[in-house]
Design an enzyme around this catalytic site. Structure first.
Site, short mmCIF file in Angstrom:
data_model
loop_
_atom_site.label_atom_id
_atom_site.label_comp_id
_atom_site.label_asym_id
_atom_site.label_seq_id
_atom_site.Cartn_x
_atom_site.Cartn_y
_atom_site.Cartn_z
N CYS A 24 0.82 -1.23 0.00
CA CYS A 24 0.00 0.00 0.00
C CYS A 24 0.84 1.27 0.00
CB CYS A 24 -0.93 0.04 1.21
SG CYS A 24 -1.79 -1.49 1.50
N HIS A 45 -8.82 2.87 -3.04
CA HIS A 45 -7.42 2.70 -2.61
C HIS A 45 -6.71 1.77 -3.60
CE1 HIS A 45 -3.90 1.65 -0.41
NE2 HIS A 45 -4.41 0.74 0.40
N CYS A 62 -1.29 2.62 6.62
CA CYS A 62 -0.89 1.27 7.02
C CYS A 62 -0.48 0.50 5.78
CB CYS A 62 -2.01 0.57 7.77
SG CYS A 62 -3.52 0.30 6.81
#
Length: 401
Positions: A95, A348, A379
């Site tokens: 991520c 995302h 995160c």
């Protein structure tokens, strides 16, 4: 002689984010072409910077295969028409891919090796589902290094609720609902659109269209809607589709520069990098990762959490953001936090999201000369967190009236 330099975020743009899958607007669009569009849009918007002065191009992707493989930084630079003298590389930190592109290029600028760099990320989750091409080492589970559920992000989000019982589902639902409302309010006020690069798309019927805004928004969301949703990660669980970021396709790109280059070309940077940090936590509860990375970044900068005037926190899951706010004693609905909503509404696209946070923080800095410092944090899968602290070049030292 190379000299230590300030690192500036000159500008950033992104494609509209599309819903992943066959019904999404980018199903017939290649991942690398999304990154190409973002790169061309960024260079056109910053025509004062000669393309041959770009020292490197770092582009992140989580699944580096198929149409988002082949050393993206280099292949996208060629496809976007940058001179062939401009090199490039690919980055992978799940991520935090684009965030790591920025910090890696920023560090290279900071030690005086680069004047300009492009840094961003792309993820086509429709073409490349998370972990789809991965073959995790059997030792992870066999030697109990990592619980099997650690590779399922929704399971890790449920574990935050287990660890912190005072963080209730109702708080998470409210956060998710407000994200949807804030994103729509930002759209209505014209705050998101200026940094979007339109993308030509091709539908299943062969008809061409134009992607001009984020596809997955649900502005009508109510608390009643969210209370009725299934909990896919656990029977009678607390994480739902309404409090999770949807699966998304999209690309982001930023232009970074050193102090000398900013002066040479008379640029007006949008932010200055103050510090950054990454940290590791138990993979089983990866959502708390930005807590230690933020503490490290604050320490490096010599700042306190109270010095941060604006927060852009990636909403992988509502509970994940709430756990960070709770740790630092910040209210769930604090106006400094995700003013224009976040990933629950916008999506995302894994490796692309870090630069989206920076784009939004930069736009907010321009409106808020009373704010000196901002934080972008997220995160990261397999138990990590990433945080970057930025300074507002428009800061005037005056308190907001």
């Amino acid at each position: 002689m190379a000299e230590i330099s300030d690192v500036f975020f000159v500008d950033g743009v992104r494609t509209p984010f599309g819903r992943a899958g066959e019904k999404g607007m980018y199903w017939n669009t290649r991942a690398d072409d999304l990154a190409v569009k973002a790169t061309i849009g960024l260079m056109e918007r910053n025509a004062a910077v000669p393309a041959d002065r770009i020292d490197d191009v770092a582009i992140a992707a989580t699944s580096q295969t198929g149409d988002q493989g082949l050393t993206l930084g280099r292949s996208v630079a060629i496809l976007a028409g940058l001179p062939q003298t401009v090199p490039g590389l690919a980055v992978e930190r799940m991520c935090a891919g684009a965030m790591t592109s920025v910090t890696t290029m920023g560090a290279s600028i900071g030690v005086g090796m680069y004047d300009f760099a492009l840094a961003g990320g792309v993820e086509h989750m429709g073409h490349h589902p998370i972990g789809g091409n991965a073959d995790p080492n059997p030792r992870f589970v066999a030697e109990k290094m990592v619980e099997p559920g650690a590779l399922n992000m929704g399971v890790t989000a449920e574990r935050i609720f287990d660890r912190f019982p005072h963080l209730t589902k109702e708080r998470s639902d409210r956060f998710g609902m407000l994200s949807q409302h804030k994103v729509q309010a930002a759209y209505d006020a014209g705050k998101i659109q200026p940094d979007l690069v339109s993308v030509a798309t091709k539908g299943a019927d062969g008809a061409w269209g134009l992607a001009t805004e984020d596809e997955g928004r649900r502005p009508q969301t109510t608390m009643e809607d969210l209370a009725a949703l299934k909990t896919p990660f656990r029977p009678h669980g607390r994480v739902t589709a309404g409090t999770s970021s949807p699966l998304t396709d999209g690309a982001t790109m930023s232009l970074l520069a050193g102090g000398g280059a900013v002066k040479e070309f008379g640029l007006a940077p949008k932010m200055r990098m103050v510090s950054f940090a990454f940290a590791g936590v138990q993979p089983e509860i990866m959502g708390i990762g930005p807590i230690p990375s933020t503490e490290k970044a604050l320490k490096k900068a010599g700042l306190q959490i109270s010095d941060i005037g604006l927060f852009e926190l990636n909403e992988a899951f509502a509970i994940q953001v709430i756990s960070l706010l709770d740790h630092f004693g910040i209210a769930d609905d604090d106006p400094r936090v995700n003013q224009w909503g976040g990933a629950i509404a916008l999506g995302h696209p894994l490796a692309a999201s870090g630069v989206r946070l920076m784009i939004q923080l930069a736009a907010q800095f321009a409106e808020r000369p009373d704010v000196r410092y901002g934080l972008t944090a997220m995160c990261v899968g397999l138990g990590q967190g990433g945080s970057v602290i930025w300074e507002n070049p428009h800061y005037d030292g005056k308190k907001k009236k």
